[in-house]
Design an enzyme around this catalytic site. Structure first.
Site, PDB file in Angstrom:
ATOM      1  N   PRO A  11     -18.481 -85.184  20.471  1.00  0.00           N
ATOM      2  CA  PRO A  11     -19.455 -84.194  20.945  1.00  0.00           C
ATOM      3  C   PRO A  11     -20.915 -84.617  20.792  1.00  0.00           C
ATOM      4  O   PRO A  11     -21.290 -85.249  19.801  1.00  0.00           O
ATOM      5  CB  PRO A  11     -19.167 -82.968  20.080  1.00  0.00           C
ATOM      6  CG  PRO A  11     -18.449 -83.493  18.890  1.00  0.00           C
ATOM      7  CD  PRO A  11     -17.659 -84.666  19.369  1.00  0.00           C
ATOM      8  N   ASN A  12     -21.686 -84.237  21.787  1.00  0.00           N
ATOM      9  CA  ASN A  12     -23.144 -84.419  21.847  1.00  0.00           C
ATOM     10  C   ASN A  12     -23.578 -85.855  22.144  1.00  0.00           C
ATOM     11  O   ASN A  12     -24.767 -86.096  22.372  1.00  0.00           O
ATOM     12  CB  ASN A  12     -23.836 -83.908  20.564  1.00  0.00           C
ATOM     13  CG  ASN A  12     -23.503 -82.460  20.286  1.00  0.00           C
ATOM     14  OD1 ASN A  12     -23.736 -81.606  21.138  1.00  0.00           O
ATOM     15  ND2 ASN A  12     -22.945 -82.170  19.130  1.00  0.00           N
ATOM     16  N   ARG A  19     -31.375 -87.039  22.616  1.00  0.00           N
ATOM     17  CA  ARG A  19     -30.970 -86.295  21.424  1.00  0.00           C
ATOM     18  C   ARG A  19     -31.551 -86.959  20.174  1.00  0.00           C
ATOM     19  O   ARG A  19     -31.235 -88.103  19.873  1.00  0.00           O
ATOM     20  CB  ARG A  19     -29.446 -86.312  21.356  1.00  0.00           C
ATOM     21  CG  ARG A  19     -28.884 -85.783  20.081  1.00  0.00           C
ATOM     22  CD  ARG A  19     -27.431 -86.173  19.938  1.00  0.00           C
ATOM     23  NE  ARG A  19     -26.908 -85.545  18.740  1.00  0.00           N
ATOM     24  CZ  ARG A  19     -25.810 -85.928  18.113  1.00  0.00           C
ATOM     25  NH1 ARG A  19     -25.105 -86.935  18.588  1.00  0.00           N
ATOM     26  NH2 ARG A  19     -25.419 -85.316  17.030  1.00  0.00           N
ATOM     27  N   TYR A  24     -31.168 -91.404  16.558  1.00  0.00           N
ATOM     28  CA  TYR A  24     -30.198 -92.133  17.373  1.00  0.00           C
ATOM     29  C   TYR A  24     -30.818 -93.138  18.349  1.00  0.00           C
ATOM     30  O   TYR A  24     -30.098 -93.833  19.065  1.00  0.00           O
ATOM     31  CB  TYR A  24     -29.315 -91.133  18.133  1.00  0.00           C
ATOM     32  CG  TYR A  24     -28.525 -90.235  17.212  1.00  0.00           C
ATOM     33  CD1 TYR A  24     -27.535 -90.764  16.392  1.00  0.00           C
ATOM     34  CD2 TYR A  24     -28.791 -88.870  17.135  1.00  0.00           C
ATOM     35  CE1 TYR A  24     -26.817 -89.956  15.523  1.00  0.00           C
ATOM     36  CE2 TYR A  24     -28.077 -88.049  16.270  1.00  0.00           C
ATOM     37  CZ  TYR A  24     -27.099 -88.600  15.473  1.00  0.00           C
ATOM     38  OH  TYR A  24     -26.396 -87.801  14.612  1.00  0.00           O
ATOM     39  N   ASN A  75     -16.170 -93.183  17.981  1.00  0.00           N
ATOM     40  CA  ASN A  75     -17.280 -92.447  17.375  1.00  0.00           C
ATOM     41  C   ASN A  75     -16.962 -90.974  17.595  1.00  0.00           C
ATOM     42  O   ASN A  75     -17.221 -90.423  18.668  1.00  0.00           O
ATOM     43  CB  ASN A  75     -18.622 -92.816  18.014  1.00  0.00           C
ATOM     44  CG  ASN A  75     -19.782 -92.129  17.296  1.00  0.00           C
ATOM     45  OD1 ASN A  75     -19.564 -91.251  16.447  1.00  0.00           O
ATOM     46  ND2 ASN A  75     -21.011 -92.509  17.628  1.00  0.00           N
ATOM     47  N   ALA A  78     -19.666 -85.393  15.260  1.00  0.00           N
ATOM     48  CA  ALA A  78     -19.545 -84.384  14.198  1.00  0.00           C
ATOM     49  C   ALA A  78     -18.099 -84.105  13.803  1.00  0.00           C
ATOM     50  O   ALA A  78     -17.827 -83.698  12.672  1.00  0.00           O
ATOM     51  CB  ALA A  78     -20.241 -83.094  14.632  1.00  0.00           C
ATOM     52  N   HIS A  81     -16.444 -85.391  10.474  1.00  0.00           N
ATOM     53  CA  HIS A  81     -16.584 -84.741   9.173  1.00  0.00           C
ATOM     54  C   HIS A  81     -15.738 -83.470   9.053  1.00  0.00           C
ATOM     55  O   HIS A  81     -15.742 -82.833   8.009  1.00  0.00           O
ATOM     56  CB  HIS A  81     -18.060 -84.396   8.925  1.00  0.00           C
ATOM     57  CG  HIS A  81     -18.998 -85.483   9.349  1.00  0.00           C
ATOM     58  ND1 HIS A  81     -18.986 -86.731   8.766  1.00  0.00           N
ATOM     59  CD2 HIS A  81     -19.947 -85.528  10.332  1.00  0.00           C
ATOM     60  CE1 HIS A  81     -19.900 -87.497   9.363  1.00  0.00           C
ATOM     61  NE2 HIS A  81     -20.487 -86.790  10.320  1.00  0.00           N
ATOM     62  N   GLU A  99     -13.794 -97.310  13.415  1.00  0.00           N
ATOM     63  CA  GLU A  99     -14.698 -96.151  13.400  1.00  0.00           C
ATOM     64  C   GLU A  99     -16.136 -96.653  13.539  1.00  0.00           C
ATOM     65  O   GLU A  99     -16.535 -97.583  12.832  1.00  0.00           O
ATOM     66  CB  GLU A  99     -14.515 -95.403  12.076  1.00  0.00           C
ATOM     67  CG  GLU A  99     -15.459 -94.223  11.906  1.00  0.00           C
ATOM     68  CD  GLU A  99     -15.261 -93.503  10.571  1.00  0.00           C
ATOM     69  OE1 GLU A  99     -14.396 -93.937   9.764  1.00  0.00           O
ATOM     70  OE2 GLU A  99     -15.985 -92.515  10.342  1.00  0.00           O
ATOM     71  N   HIS A 101     -20.353 -95.479  13.943  1.00  0.00           N
ATOM     72  CA  HIS A 101     -21.438 -94.482  13.970  1.00  0.00           C
ATOM     73  C   HIS A 101     -22.744 -95.205  14.234  1.00  0.00           C
ATOM     74  O   HIS A 101     -22.990 -96.279  13.654  1.00  0.00           O
ATOM     75  CB  HIS A 101     -21.534 -93.740  12.634  1.00  0.00           C
ATOM     76  CG  HIS A 101     -20.292 -92.990  12.316  1.00  0.00           C
ATOM     77  ND1 HIS A 101     -19.962 -91.814  12.947  1.00  0.00           N
ATOM     78  CD2 HIS A 101     -19.266 -93.282  11.481  1.00  0.00           C
ATOM     79  CE1 HIS A 101     -18.789 -91.402  12.495  1.00  0.00           C
ATOM     80  NE2 HIS A 101     -18.347 -92.270  11.608  1.00  0.00           N
ATOM     81  N   SER A 103     -25.735 -94.070  13.417  1.00  0.00           N
ATOM     82  CA  SER A 103     -26.546 -93.934  12.207  1.00  0.00           C
ATOM     83  C   SER A 103     -25.691 -94.261  10.987  1.00  0.00           C
ATOM     84  O   SER A 103     -24.459 -94.253  11.063  1.00  0.00           O
ATOM     85  CB  SER A 103     -27.075 -92.499  12.098  1.00  0.00           C
ATOM     86  OG  SER A 103     -25.996 -91.575  11.954  1.00  0.00           O
ATOM     87  N   ARG A 108     -27.471 -90.183   5.104  1.00  0.00           N
ATOM     88  CA  ARG A 108     -27.879 -88.897   5.650  1.00  0.00           C
ATOM     89  C   ARG A 108     -27.372 -87.742   4.780  1.00  0.00           C
ATOM     90  O   ARG A 108     -27.036 -87.944   3.615  1.00  0.00           O
ATOM     91  CB  ARG A 108     -27.415 -88.806   7.104  1.00  0.00           C
ATOM     92  CG  ARG A 108     -28.013 -89.936   7.961  1.00  0.00           C
ATOM     93  CD  ARG A 108     -27.592 -89.827   9.406  1.00  0.00           C
ATOM     94  NE  ARG A 108     -28.082 -88.585  10.006  1.00  0.00           N
ATOM     95  CZ  ARG A 108     -27.641 -88.106  11.172  1.00  0.00           C
ATOM     96  NH1 ARG A 108     -26.706 -88.770  11.849  1.00  0.00           N
ATOM     97  NH2 ARG A 108     -28.127 -86.982  11.658  1.00  0.00           N
ATOM     98  N   ARG A 112     -22.268 -85.337   5.763  1.00  0.00           N
ATOM     99  CA  ARG A 112     -21.850 -86.435   6.647  1.00  0.00           C
ATOM    100  C   ARG A 112     -21.160 -87.565   5.873  1.00  0.00           C
ATOM    101  O   ARG A 112     -20.715 -88.546   6.465  1.00  0.00           O
ATOM    102  CB  ARG A 112     -23.057 -87.007   7.403  1.00  0.00           C
ATOM    103  CG  ARG A 112     -23.693 -86.028   8.359  1.00  0.00           C
ATOM    104  CD  ARG A 112     -24.783 -86.683   9.196  1.00  0.00           C
ATOM    105  NE  ARG A 112     -25.705 -85.683   9.681  1.00  0.00           N
ATOM    106  CZ  ARG A 112     -25.537 -84.970  10.806  1.00  0.00           C
ATOM    107  NH1 ARG A 112     -24.494 -85.182  11.569  1.00  0.00           N
ATOM    108  NH2 ARG A 112     -26.416 -84.054  11.167  1.00  0.00           N
TER     109      ARG A 112
HETATM  110  C1  DQA Z   1     -22.754 -89.901  14.492  1.00  0.00           C
HETATM  111  C2  DQA Z   1     -23.003 -89.346  13.089  1.00  0.00           C
HETATM  112  C3  DQA Z   1     -22.463 -87.921  12.951  1.00  0.00           C
HETATM  113  O1  DQA Z   1     -22.706 -87.428  11.659  1.00  0.00           O
HETATM  114  C4  DQA Z   1     -23.128 -87.014  13.957  1.00  0.00           C
HETATM  115  O2  DQA Z   1     -22.569 -85.726  13.898  1.00  0.00           O
HETATM  116  C5  DQA Z   1     -23.101 -87.550  15.343  1.00  0.00           C
HETATM  117  C6  DQA Z   1     -23.295 -88.981  15.568  1.00  0.00           C
HETATM  118  C7  DQA Z   1     -23.416 -91.281  14.703  1.00  0.00           C
HETATM  119  O3  DQA Z   1     -23.036 -91.960  15.658  1.00  0.00           O
HETATM  120  O4  DQA Z   1     -24.322 -91.653  13.948  1.00  0.00           O
HETATM  121  O5  DQA Z   1     -22.998 -86.796  16.307  1.00  0.00           O
HETATM  122  O6  DQA Z   1     -21.350 -90.072  14.664  1.00  0.00           O
END
Ligand code: DQA
Length: 148
Positions: A11-12, A19, A24, A75, A78, A81, A99, A101, A103, A108, A112
């Site tokens: 998501p997102n 964003r 990011y 990836n 959210a 978590h 996996e 990410h 960030s 953080r 997270r």
């Molecule tokens: C993320 C890190 C997650 O905590 C966050 O909710 C994201 C992006 C990352 O790629 O850094 O949406 O997965």
């Protein structure tokens, strides 16, 4: 192409580029996809690149990956978590998962720091921005070669 990998985004991540650029960066999801395709071409690996904002859709795609793909670069955003469903889906299909990410989730907020995905992934790459996807594809290719 000998093998293919599913590169799955949660998501997102469709909003990458606009964003929270301070977290990011300015790279868009289309840029990330292009990077993954370049990496796949270089390694002779097919890339199926997808994004969904819906947990159940991600679960369905993980199920469908069995028999189609050799592994998953994930990836889960959210859902990393929160999602026991995604963790169980990965455990059920028994495909190797890298996996990723953008960030460094451990630098953080505390919420997270827990990753349900890490409990079933081969390994995790975090904090290197979009390059993490390149590393994830390379790491999975290497893992699959080593596994024969
Ligand atoms: C993320 C890190 C997650 O905590 C966050 O909710 C994201 C992006 C990352 O790629 O850094 O949406 O997965």
């Amino acid at each position: 192409m000998a093998i293919s990998l599913l590169v799955l985004n949660g998501p997102n991540l469709n909003l990458l580029g606009t964003r929270q650029p301070e977290v990011y960066g300015s790279t868009t999801l289309a840029d990330v996809e292009a990077l993954c395709r370049e990496t796949g071409d270089r390694l002779g690996i097919g890339i199926d690149f997808r994004q969904s904002n819906h947990e159940g859709v991600l679960v369905d795609w993980i199920h469908e990956a069995k028999g189609l793909h050799a592994g998953i670069v994930l990836n889960a955003a959210a859902y990393t978590h929160t999602s026991i469903a995604l963790m169980d889906a990965i455990a059920s299909v028994e495909l190797p998962v890298a996996e990723v990410h953008l960030s460094n989730i451990h630098r953080r907020e505390e919420f997270r720091h827990l990753s349900y995905i890490s409990k079933v992934a081969v390994g995790m790459i975090a904090g290197f921005g979009a390059h993490g996807y390149v590393l994830g594809i390379e790491a999975l290719a290497n893992h699959l070669n080593a596994a024969g």
